[in-house]
Design an enzyme around this catalytic site. Structure first.
Site, PDB file in Angstrom:
ATOM      1  N   ASP A 152       0.684  -1.076  -0.167  1.00 14.72           N
ATOM      2  CA  ASP A 152       0.463  -0.030   0.131  1.00 14.72           C
ATOM      3  C   ASP A 152       0.867   1.146  -0.351  1.00 14.72           C
ATOM      4  OD1 ASP A 152      -1.422  -2.208   0.588  1.00 14.72           O
ATOM      5  OD2 ASP A 152      -3.275  -0.773   1.729  1.00 14.72           O
ATOM      6  N   LYS A 182      -7.033   3.231  -3.176  1.00 15.20           N
ATOM      7  CA  LYS A 182      -7.333   3.343  -1.708  1.00 15.20           C
ATOM      8  C   LYS A 182      -7.293   4.524  -0.914  1.00 15.20           C
ATOM      9  CE  LYS A 182      -5.053   2.191   2.322  1.00 15.20           C
ATOM     10  NZ  LYS A 182      -3.843   1.280   3.360  1.00 15.20           N
ATOM     11  N   LYS A 226     -10.266   0.138  -2.603  1.00 15.19           N
ATOM     12  CA  LYS A 226     -10.363   0.623  -1.287  1.00 15.19           C
ATOM     13  C   LYS A 226     -10.392   1.957  -0.313  1.00 15.19           C
ATOM     14  CE  LYS A 226      -7.051  -1.127   2.414  1.00 15.19           C
ATOM     15  NZ  LYS A 226      -5.646  -1.394   2.817  1.00 15.19           N
TER      16      LYS A 226
END
Length: 252
Positions: A98, A162, A194
């Site tokens: 991430d 995300k 996300k």
């Protein structure tokens, strides 16, 4: 879908997270145990890079993915340091990276630099490791900029986009989710979404899944395409499964 079906689905889409500054080995062991619920495992745990190897030991054989964060949470501009973090995390066993994009550079019209970081980190990953790009939408603020950052990340090879780190004042919002999922739909690429930060209840989860269904169809959201980043929501989801009333979860 009734509330228990929704809760079970949300559990399967959860990246159960501990990115607390005071996290310990014991906290990671507890997180990994918690990710294995009576109602199915969470999709992943998301931990600091220094805990990736430890999480791998605790989760061996479970099928639960290990996600970690790089360039987190500041979204800084040291490309080499970010690449070093990434390579070490992969060596330690991370399944998912991430990456916080350098969003301040993006806001300052240095969008090529932000794109370069995504491209370089993506290039450093084996095919089996997924890249989630954190846009920090609460700091980007402007819908047009959120859309531009989404398009940039998708074009540069992100496997997921995300919303947030969970470390700023405004994290995931339905408004940002609409923009980002629409960008995925328009791209035609197999990119996931996300929302992270502020997902604390079954109702919160339902809002984001409804947005995904509106743009991508009822069968789109799966662990391959949709994740929630949260620490506090799991207790609330389990309470629904057990027919109890839960307080909204605390945390990320």
């Amino acid at each position: 879908m009734d509330s228990k079906q929704l809760a079970r689905k949300a559990i399967s889409l959860l990246d159960l997270t501990n990115l607390n500054d005071d996290c310990t080995d014991e906290a990671i062991e507890a997180l990994c145990a918690k990710a294995q619920t009576p109602y199915g495992n969470t999709a992943a745990v998301c931990v600091w890079p220094r805990f990736v190897k430890k999480a791998g030991e605790y989760l061996k054989g479970t099928g639960i993915k290990i996600a970690t964060v790089v360039n987190f949470p500041q979204g800084g501009e040291s490309l080499e340091a970010t690449l070093d973090e990434t390579v070490k995390a992969i060596a330690d066993g991370a399944d998912e990276i991430d990456l916080v994009i350098p969003y301040k550079a993006f806001l300052a019209q240095r969008r090529g630099f932000a794109e370069t970081m995504v491209l370089r980190v993506k290039a450093a990953l084996p095919e089996t490791v997924r890249l989630k790009t954190i846009l920090e939408t609460g700091e980007l603020k402007d819908p047009a900029i959120i859309r531009a950052a989404s398009d940039m990340a998708i074009t540069a090879g992100a496997d997921f986009i995300k919303t947030s780190t969970g470390k700023v004042s405004v994290n995931a919002t339905p408004e940002a989710a609409e923009i980002m999922i629409k960008a995925i739909a328009d791209s035609g690429k197999p990119v996931g979404f996300k929302p992270a930060g502020g997902v604390r209840s079954l109702d919160d989860a339902g809002v984001y899944l409804a947005i995904a269904e509106k743009h991508m169809g009822a069968d789109w959201a799966s662990p391959e395409t949709f994740r929630f980043g949260a620490s506090g929501v799991l207790d609330a989801l389990i309470a629904v499964m057990e027919g109890e009333t839960a307080e909204a979860g605390e945390g990320y």
